[in-house]
Enzyme design. Structure first.
Site, PDB file in Angstrom:
ATOM      1  N   LEU A  91       0.811  -1.206   0.000  1.00  9.80           N
ATOM      2  CA  LEU A  91       0.000   0.000   0.000  1.00  9.80           C
ATOM      3  C   LEU A  91       0.851   1.265   0.000  1.00  9.80           C
ATOM      4  O   LEU A  91       1.903   1.329   0.622  1.00  9.80           O
ATOM      5  CB  LEU A  91      -0.923  -0.002   1.217  1.00  9.80           C
ATOM      6  CG  LEU A  91      -1.863  -1.213   1.342  1.00  9.80           C
ATOM      7  CD1 LEU A  91      -2.737  -1.061   2.580  1.00  9.80           C
ATOM      8  CD2 LEU A  91      -2.713  -1.401   0.098  1.00  9.80           C
TER       9      LEU A  91
ATOM     10  N   HIS B 277      -3.496   4.213  -2.384  1.00  9.05           N
ATOM     11  CA  HIS B 277      -4.457   3.310  -1.751  1.00  9.05           C
ATOM     12  C   HIS B 277      -5.116   3.963  -0.544  1.00  9.05           C
ATOM     13  O   HIS B 277      -6.332   3.832  -0.337  1.00  9.05           O
ATOM     14  CB  HIS B 277      -3.752   2.030  -1.279  1.00  9.05           C
ATOM     15  CG  HIS B 277      -3.136   1.216  -2.370  1.00  9.05           C
ATOM     16  ND1 HIS B 277      -1.768   1.135  -2.531  1.00  9.05           N
ATOM     17  CD2 HIS B 277      -3.683   0.442  -3.324  1.00  9.05           C
ATOM     18  CE1 HIS B 277      -1.507   0.332  -3.550  1.00  9.05           C
ATOM     19  NE2 HIS B 277      -2.638  -0.087  -4.061  1.00  9.05           N
TER      20      HIS B 277
END
Length: 282
Positions: free
Chosen positions: A32, A36
């Site tokens: 991530l 995100h």
């Protein structure tokens, strides 16, 4: 935050969350980054609870692609999601997602043709299949995706429309604008593959795209502007350009000039062993 990897407990957890209000899903493959987390924050504005899935989907990688090398950082990702107030992390095993004897595939024609669909045969079949399964597993009221993967978003919306999905309905499949680094490069998990020199050179991608868009808006023929874009990328350190095309934002049909449908410039180019993609409105 609950972390679940098997379907039976997932169903119970989802039922409890949905009883408390709308549930949003942010599907990811992990590793991530701020892009995100921007999706997660937008989801929290829209829903009572947010579920995030992390699953590195083998069905969307080709035989010579980076499945084994794709970064897997579940502990780090989990800590980031918990800090963002995520209610549920769905992190299925490959065996839970594709049990023994699995034999079903979803193929979305039209919008999956060309661009990454041509460069990565079978990729969007894998995307459509896994996203449909994620929707059926989590049954979200809405799902959020980054616009950096615009063709993917078009494929998912077409799948949802064609298969009459209701959880989420196609209108609740939400695109969130691309998050960019300070130099304009679109955030991507694959940026981590770039060494320092390559990372500096990669910034020419958004700059060259902006120059091409300005030229097209100024009346330069699309073909000439795209030729200049390819030359700029190769001069800037990219080794190859997989594609540089203007396509319809909804149809993903090739456009050779201004028309009734809004156009977007799509580019995929390789620097070192890393393939970067981007798109911007024309």
């Amino acid at each position: 935050m609950q972390t679940i990897s098997q379907l039976v407990p997932l169903r119970s957890a989802v039922d409890a969350l949905r009883a408390d209000g709308p549930l949003a899903l942010v599907p990811t493959m992990g590793a991530l980054h701020e892009g995100h987390l921007t999706l997660v924050r937008e989801a929290r504005k829209r829903a009572a609870h947010v579920a995030v899935s992390i699953f590195v989907n083998p069905r969307q990688f080709g035989p010579n692609e980076d499945l084994d090398a794709y970064p897997r950082q579940l502990a780090r990702d989990s800590a980031l999601l918990e800090a963002e107030g995520v209610s549920l992390l769905w992190a299925p095993t490959v065996e839970a997602m594709y049990p023994a004897g699995y034999a079903t595939n979803i193929s979305v024609s039209g919008v999956s043709d060309g661009l990454c669909g041509a460069a990565r045969p079978g990729h969007f079949d894998g995307v459509a299949t896994v996203v449909c399964k994620l929707f059926n597993q989590v049954r979200p009221d809405m799902a959020l995706f980054g616009e950096k993967d615009w063709q993917q978003l078009a494929v998912i919306r077409r799948m949802a429309r064609d298969l009459d999905l209701t959880a989420p309905h196609v209108d609740a499949i939400i695109g969130v604008p691309t998050v960019r680094e300070a130099d304009g490069l679109a955030m991507s998990s694959r940026n981590a593959y770039l060494d320092a020199d390559q990372r500096a050179q990669a910034a020419c991608l958004p700059r060259a795209m902006q120059a091409a868009i300005a030229a097209m808006r100024g009346g330069t023929a699309y073909a000439a502007a795209l030729d200049a874009l390819r030359a700029d990328l190769l001069a800037g350190g990219f080794h190859t350009v997989d594609y540089a095309e203007v396509r319809g934002a909804d149809s993903i049909a090739l456009l050779d000039g201004p028309g009734s449908e809004a156009g977007r410039l799509f580019v995929a180019a390789r620097i070192g062993s890393t393939r970067l993609i981007d798109n911007q409105p024309v």
